[in-house]
Design a protein around this motif. Structure first.
Motif, PDB file in Angstrom:
ATOM      1  N   ILE A   1       0.837  -1.217   0.000  1.00 19.65           N
ATOM      2  CA  ILE A   1       0.000   0.000   0.000  1.00 19.65           C
ATOM      3  C   ILE A   1       0.863   1.255   0.000  1.00 19.65           C
ATOM      4  O   ILE A   1       0.626   2.200  -0.766  1.00 19.65           O
ATOM      5  CB  ILE A   1      -0.949  -0.005   1.212  1.00 19.65           C
TER       6      ILE A   1
ATOM      7  N   LYS B   1       0.811   3.996  -2.964  1.00 18.06           N
ATOM      8  CA  LYS B   1       0.435   5.382  -2.685  1.00 18.06           C
ATOM      9  C   LYS B   1       1.548   6.340  -3.119  1.00 18.06           C
ATOM     10  O   LYS B   1       1.306   7.376  -3.754  1.00 18.06           O
ATOM     11  CB  LYS B   1       0.132   5.560  -1.186  1.00 18.06           C
TER      12      LYS B   1
ATOM     13  N   LEU C   1      -7.178   6.319  -1.119  1.00 19.16           N
ATOM     14  CA  LEU C   1      -5.798   6.071  -0.676  1.00 19.16           C
ATOM     15  C   LEU C   1      -4.826   7.074  -1.269  1.00 19.16           C
ATOM     16  O   LEU C   1      -3.925   7.538  -0.583  1.00 19.16           O
ATOM     17  CB  LEU C   1      -5.361   4.655  -1.088  1.00 19.16           C
TER      18      LEU C   1
ATOM     19  N   CYS D   1      -9.916   2.278  -1.523  1.00 20.64           N
ATOM     20  CA  CYS D   1      -9.778   1.115  -0.656  1.00 20.64           C
ATOM     21  C   CYS D   1     -11.135   0.807  -0.032  1.00 20.64           C
ATOM     22  O   CYS D   1     -11.905   1.719   0.300  1.00 20.64           O
ATOM     23  CB  CYS D   1      -8.747   1.459   0.423  1.00 20.64           C
TER      24      CYS D   1
END
Lengths: 525, 525
Positions: free
Chosen positions: A319, A323, A359, A377
């Motif tokens: 993640i 990002k 996100l 998300c």
């Protein structure tokens, strides 16, 4: 060759009447010339020529039809840089991407030339007579595939070469022996006309009937509807939106004679990240994921619009990397103002959705119609509670769905609609978790990819660019690769005909030297 | 096995609730027992079991699915004479015909067992990785066919064995790996139940999941509609009327997920008599024509309902012989009072038609629901002026259309709808007239027969029992012969999967020893 904004009906041009403009999406400015809007009369004229050309074109010996496909490739090559420059201006796609797409388009035509020459598509099959069989003798039975008839092709906006006027649908229909009438996409009419003129030149150079190909540019739904409704059209190839594809499916089903529509429509291309892979290389996968998501402004049919992973700390690296990569990802030019508007609308709806968390976003663009990537998300329960979350947002937008356990992953997959692709990212340690999902994925998708990314579709014999509805309207087929020729063929059986009246493919003398199935077993030609 | 009038849902019987009767068409009297009417709950239960059975059944190794098909054949054989006697009572068809049909049904199951074992239906295809290819490496791509999912089968009234519960649709769907839910035809529910119990016994004997087969007898359109609409059903096989088939096509097209319907519906099977043949052996052909027309009371899909010939004195012998043969042709029992009523209505409409002349009728029958053959005559202009003259009258009714010249014959053929068969009766002297018609016939029909009769459909590799609409709803297929398996398959591509996760059919080790296409060329297993 010049772009004059004409409708190409066989060997004739027409460019009087109403017109529309090509728009440069980067500037919003019209590109000269004005383009004639094809109408019902043009449809009728093109389809009449196509029907006239059918018997000669469909009965060509393989070598001659293969040569024609190669001639189309040569004529497209001969367009040179004018084609690339026009396509760049009309689509906003960069030069390297369009040069690659041109290579793919030419390679596709050459693949089908090889397929036609090789002849297995004819499926020549012979059950010899058994005059002494009791209680009844068996007659001599021979089967071959023939072309279904004239085909209507609707090109896509997102591949102005490889899925448009001389794209996979046209190449495979030509390969099968079907004359083609293309409804030109209004997002790239100049590119379309250049390619149409290249095909026409190949038709003339090979001495084929002019009706083998016509090109009808236009902006109206009525034009496409009239083409699909024309009784001389026997099958339809389409790449585009779910709404557009379904409209054509309905028109085709309501004809006096219903015909097949091969519509490639909508897919969110789930990617399943297994825990071993997430733990071992989550950061690298997160970065690579954003690369696939934002490639070509996300304007691929196989764009990864859904990632499924088990929740927990081992997912953090993935993640965080995703990002970070998206946050520095430049905005990219989209194909048309309309597509950009739909993308903004879709991303906005997700951003406002109470079950979805944002996100990351990509960088904001400075020009017109630029896509700002988006990653959201949610959880399995929330995702399944609203079918709208499973609908495609065309462009670089994706949702990460976190599951509590593998049972939830399976439940989510069972709840998905049909897909073009399903991707599994795993390490050796994950295999016991992966194996039980493979049959589910095979039911849901046309292609299952291991440890890769779905963007990038090889044009080859084993490729399937298809899948259950709504990925396509006909899961028995593919629109990319050699198998695509089967969409435009039907079998005919000849019982007891003398050699003099049999088609060459199934004459006893085997003049085309085909591999043929005799009494159930393939024999070499 | 006993007939108890039950619905068979997997391994369970249900026979409470509403019932209907089997009717002996020769007497109009009900045959015991009463039969339970299946309803929406039964559809849901059967489809749920079918979906549960799908993964196991579709993933069976070929040898095991072949064994199952053979076990079905053995169980049907073991029903013995009870099956024939029940079918005679319910259908009015004679013993020899039904014994022959049983042989065909069993032979069909064994053919598909052989097809499954041989494995070419999997179309295993491998494009090996090219890691060093420039500009991009090629991934490892492998393709195989898998079953589409649970299939709904609607049996026909006219072949209570070969096109019904264990007929060609069921056999080919099983061969592909699809669980089957049969909607039993109400004209032969006892015959249907016996065969259904035979299939269930084979499912149990081979240790397969019970959901591989269910049997839903009933009389209502709602039952069939609910079955086609069930989201777990992924394809439909149907043999019957144009109205019935089109109703199912529409239900299937309007589902959230549209599915293919393979409906074999309506065909008048044109026979073209060329002048050389008419002159040389007109009388013999006329007599043989009536033999084909009246065979089985004309209740074959391939019954010759249209004869086309050049007018003139050389046609007299054919006409005279046909009239004479029909005039002494006994009336024959039809399958149901309803089918007989439709036949009488159709013949009555032709007899009253101002453009049509009656040539001859067969003998009047003495029992109930007996078909009296009918032969009419008209011209090309008159035939083409009223499309109703080209519609099928199911039973022994035919129209002789006299043309002035071969151009009129071609015009008539172009004006016909799609057909299962087209027959040419010619001598060597006719070949120059025949040759230009062959491409027209190939566009119009699934099978072209020379100097034979269309009744009689071989079950083999080269057979096509199909054709353009309305002969079928999908001209790309056949409902008889080995190729019928393709209707229930779809391709899936596996990209970059390790050997341990690949299906056996496309593992590098080739454990099933299949012939496989590698880089475009078939390699022996």
């Amino acid at each position: 060759m010049d772009i004059i904004g004409a409708i190409l009906i066989g060997a004739a041009d027409r460019n009087d009447g109403a017109t529309f403009d090509a728009i440069n999406p980067a500037t919003g400015v019209a590109l000269a010339p004005a383009f004639a809007e094809a109408g019902a009369d043009d449809v009728a004229a093109a389809c009449a020529l196509a029907a006239d050309a059918f018997t000669v074109f469909s009965d060509l010996e393989p070598e001659k039809r293969a040569r024609f496909l190669e001639a189309v490739a040569e004529q497209i090559t001969a367009l040179g840089d004018a084609l690339i420059e026009r396509a760049m201006a009309e689509s906003g796609l960069p030069r390297a991407r369009l040069e690659g797409e041109r290579g793919r388009t030419i390679g596709q035509l050459k693949l089908f030339a090889a397929v036609v020459r090789q002849g297995d598509w004819i499926d020549a099959t012979i059950d010899p007579a058994q005059p002494d069989r009791a209680p009844l003798p068996r007659p001599d039975l021979r089967r071959r595939n023939i072309a279904v008839g004239p085909v209507a092709v609707f090109g896509a906006s997102n591949f102005p070469l490889a899925f448009s006027v001389a794209g996979g649908d046209t190449a495979s229909a030509f390969a099968a022996g079907c004359p083609v009438v293309v409804k030109g996409h209004p997002a790239h009419p100049g590119t379309g006309e250049l390619v149409a003129r290249a095909i026409r030149a190949a038709v003339a150079a090979e001495g084929l009937p002019e009706g083998v190909f016509s090109y009808l540019p236009g902006t109206t739904n009525d034009l496409g509807g009239a083409l699909v409704a024309d009784p001389r059209i026997k099958a339809v190839g389409f790449t585009g939106s779910r709404g557009g594809g379904l409209a054509l499916v309905r028109i085709a089903a309501n004809r006096d004679e219903p015909i097949p529509v091969y519509a490639e429509m909508s897919s969110i291309n789930p990617v399943i990240l297994f825990p071993g892979a997430a733990a071992a290389r989550g950061a690298a996968l997160g970065t690579a994921f954003i690369g696939s998501l934002t490639m070509g402004a996300g304007q691929f049919c196989t764009n990864p619009g859904l990632v499924i992973a088990l929740e927990g700390p081992e997912l953090d690296a993935f993640i965080d990397a995703a990002k970070a990569a998206l946050a520095v990802s430049p905005a990219q030019q989209m194909l048309t103002p309309g597509i950009h508007g739909s993308f903004k609308h879709g991303v906005g709806a997700l951003a406002a959705h109470p079950s979805v968390e944002l996100l990351a976003r990509g960088l904001v663009g400075e020009g017109q119609s630029q896509a700002q990537g988006a990653l959201f998300c949610t959880t399995v329960d929330k995702f399944l509670a609203d079918p709208a979350l499973g609908h495609e947002v065309f462009g670089s937008s994706s949702i990460l769905v976190q599951a509590r356990d593998m049972a939830e992953v399976a439940t989510l997959l069972e709840g998905l609609e049909g897909q073009l692709t399903a991707t599994i990212l795993f390490d050796d340690s994950d295999e016991a978790l992966v194996a039980p999902l493979i049959p589910i994925l095979a039911r849901k998708a046309g292609r299952i990819l291991a440890n890769g990314w779905p963007t990038g579709v090889e044009v080859s014999h084993a490729m399937v660019h298809g899948g259950p509805f709504p990925a396509t309207s006909d899961s028995r087929t593919t629109s990319v690769g050699a198998l695509a020729i089967d969409r435009f063929l039907r079998p005919v059986c000849y019982q007891g005909l003398p050699e003099s009246l049999l088609p060459a493919a199934i004459q006893s003398g085997n003049p085309w030297q085909l591999a043929r199935r005799v009494d159930g077993t393939i024999e070499r030609g």
